[in-house]
Design an enzyme around this catalytic site. Sequence first.
Site, short mmCIF file in Angstrom:
data_model
loop_
_atom_site.label_atom_id
_atom_site.label_comp_id
_atom_site.label_asym_id
_atom_site.label_seq_id
_atom_site.Cartn_x
_atom_site.Cartn_y
_atom_site.Cartn_z
N VAL A 122 1.60 7.33 0.45
CA VAL A 122 1.14 6.26 0.99
C VAL A 122 -0.43 6.29 0.74
CG1 VAL A 122 -0.12 5.78 3.53
CG2 VAL A 122 2.48 6.58 3.37
N CYS A 123 -1.02 5.11 0.28
CA CYS A 123 -2.15 4.89 -0.32
C CYS A 123 -3.04 4.28 0.70
CB CYS A 123 -2.05 4.41 -1.66
SG CYS A 123 -3.64 4.33 -2.35
N ILE A 124 -3.65 5.01 1.81
CA ILE A 124 -4.72 4.38 2.52
C ILE A 124 -5.98 5.06 2.62
CG2 ILE A 124 -3.24 3.18 4.02
CD1 ILE A 124 -3.64 5.40 6.11
N ASN A 137 0.97 -0.97 0.14
CA ASN A 137 -0.18 0.08 -0.01
C ASN A 137 0.86 1.30 -0.19
OD1 ASN A 137 -1.84 -2.07 2.18
ND2 ASN A 137 -2.64 -1.49 0.16
N ALA A 174 -0.84 -0.14 -4.11
CA ALA A 174 -0.49 1.11 -4.58
C ALA A 174 0.99 0.67 -5.28
CB ALA A 174 -0.09 2.13 -3.60
#
Lengths: 146, 168
Positions: free
Chosen positions: B89-91, B82, B137
């Site tokens: 950061v891809c949350i 992710n 990601a």
Amino acid sequence: MGNCLKINNSDDISLLQGGEISNTQDFAPDQNDPAPIYSELLQPIFFPSPSVRRPVSHLTEEEQVKIAKRIGLIQHLPIGTYDGSKKSRECVICMIDFCVDEAVRYLPCMHIYHVHCIDDWLMRSLTCPSCMEPVDAALLTSYETT
Amino acid sequence: MSELQSSLLLKKQLAELNKNPVEGFSAGLIDENDIFRWEVLIIGPPDTLYEGGFFKAHLYFPKEYPLRPPRMKFVTEIWHPNIEKNGDVCISILHEPGDDKWGYEKASERWLPVHTVETILISVISMLADPNDESPANVDAAKEWRESYPEFKRKVARCVRKSQEECS
């Protein structure tokens, strides 16, 4: 040059015609030209979706309706004054303590916030930041049952 | 929410984190004159592949915070499904709510104005322990995590070692 006298009694279509008539424009005072940059800066900004930012003149008809409905819904949410209740001491959006008698907005889930803090958020998303309850659904249900 | 209010809110959080540090990370500013740009050091969570690592990341807050989420980027190299290869950061909680750009996320998992540096970092630390396979990601890392776990482990271990060298 021959048509420069007509300029005052006809619509200014210079923007439609492009740059070719710039000579004639030199003779016409530019009192009719709006300053587009300034007028855009002074316009209220709306958020049809949280990540979409538009000055009011750039909203599509659909977006205008959406925002008008949203404003209507927000205006139906009651405003009260903070009674010093210990259950919610601070506005969780700005993390500043409520003062007694300060104006607070009540959401249908009974969470309270400073009016300006929650209104800014509701204009982007109609959910309670604390419990994520959709404000519009709750409001519509409360209308049906009362 | 004005820029002044945003900066007050961030200052308050910084003071609070300095006074009562939260386990798992430490927080400060990249430049002490700019409250909108933070630097955090995340301690690799125990009992995960990242244990023992020290991962530096930056948080960039918009002037509209907390109405809009910050961006977060790891500065230390990290291999995780992710986190993009460039560190982004891809949350879901850092994604804005609203019209469904990310169809697979519930509105409740998106950004809310009650999120703070602390709640964001708690989410990121839990993401390190428990990657979300559904929205990778870093597609290569996700594929390895699923299909060739030993190789995934080896790459993470290398990042952990490198992070220790950078920190010492």
